[in-house]
Write a protein that holds these residues in place. Structure first.
Motif, PDB file in Angstrom:
ATOM      1  N   GLU A 188      -2.435  -2.869 -10.773  1.00  0.00           N
ATOM      2  CA  GLU A 188      -3.506  -1.890 -11.043  1.00  0.00           C
ATOM      3  C   GLU A 188      -3.350  -0.661 -10.155  1.00  0.00           C
ATOM      4  N   GLN A 189      -3.017  -0.891  -8.879  1.00  0.00           N
ATOM      5  CA  GLN A 189      -2.868   0.221  -7.940  1.00  0.00           C
ATOM      6  C   GLN A 189      -1.698   1.123  -8.322  1.00  0.00           C
ATOM      7  N   THR A 236       0.808  -1.225   0.000  1.00  0.00           N
ATOM      8  CA  THR A 236       0.000   0.000   0.000  1.00  0.00           C
ATOM      9  C   THR A 236       0.842   1.276   0.000  1.00  0.00           C
ATOM     10  N   LEU A 245      -8.980  -5.385  -2.048  1.00  0.00           N
ATOM     11  CA  LEU A 245      -8.167  -4.417  -2.789  1.00  0.00           C
ATOM     12  C   LEU A 245      -7.890  -4.933  -4.197  1.00  0.00           C
ATOM     13  N   ASN A 246      -7.615  -4.018  -5.114  1.00  0.00           N
ATOM     14  CA  ASN A 246      -7.227  -4.394  -6.473  1.00  0.00           C
ATOM     15  C   ASN A 246      -5.801  -4.952  -6.463  1.00  0.00           C
ATOM     16  N   ARG A 260      -4.050  -8.716  -0.805  1.00  0.00           N
ATOM     17  CA  ARG A 260      -4.859  -7.576  -1.243  1.00  0.00           C
ATOM     18  C   ARG A 260      -6.261  -8.042  -1.627  1.00  0.00           C
TER      19      ARG A 260
END
Length: 199
Positions: free
Chosen positions: A161-162, A126, A156-157, A151
């Motif tokens: 992608e993040q 993150t 979470l993606n 994730r």
């Protein structure tokens, strides 16, 4: 103190934090080291929130409502100059997540942030910072496949992608990498020693 008043106070702290962040973005100073005004604000907010937590316990959704609970997490996430406070909050947040009174994504972000400041690999990927090529990239993490599994388990993606989302956001915010990467890296290391994250 009434929990409604506490909720409003926590939200006020968050709004003051974001107002200063936006000012630093406008002045292109957000990534120019740890701004003194921001550091001072973060420390003040950590003291205030610590007093609140000593009074009511961790600001869970049932105590202060969803908005204030999320605001408390943001204040904790930004209290990087107060390692002991952050670590205590992480333990309390972990308990709140177990009781379904806080968001597991918040715990992932806080756990990763503490790991990064202590020089350990993050579990969820993150936390991002500028790399030597001038890209905003995830800080050190253990294993991409495991990171993506973790994730996914909390909604979470993927990290890939993040990373794309984060890099697009900094373009929109007109953020640019530091002029001297090595100098910034050294200053960050010295700050972490001074603050007590590492020895």
């Amino acid at each position: 103190m009434d929990n409604k008043i506490i909720s409003e106070r926590i939200i006020e702290l968050k709004n003051a934090d974001l107002k200063l962040r936006n000012k630093l973005i406008e002045n292109k100073k957000l990534f120019e080291g740890y701004d003194e005004e921001m550091e001072k604000l973060h420390k003040q907010h950590a003291i205030i929130l610590d007093e609140i937590i000593n009074t009511i316990g961790y600001p869970t959704i049932d105590k202060v409502g969803k908005e204030a609970s999320e605001a408390a997490w943001l204040i904790i996430q930004h209290s990087i100059g107060s390692p002991d406070f952050m670590k205590r909050c992480a333990e309390q947040l972990q308990n709140a997540v177990k009781e379904n009174q806080a968001d597991p994504i918040h715990l992932a972000y806080l756990t990763d942030r503490i790991a990064v400041f202590e020089g350990n690999p993050q579990l969820y990927g993150t936390q991002f910072d500028w790399d030597e090529r001038g890209n905003l990239s995830p800080n050190l993490f253990d294993d991409l496949q495991m990171v993506n599994q973790r994730r996914q388990s909390i909604g979470l993606n993927s990290l890939e992608e993040q990373t794309e989302i984060i890099r697009n956001r900094i373009i929109q915010e007109n953020q640019v990498p530091p002029e001297d990467f090595e100098k910034r890296k050294q200053e960050a290391l010295e700050w972490r020693r001074k603050t007590g994250w590492i020895k």
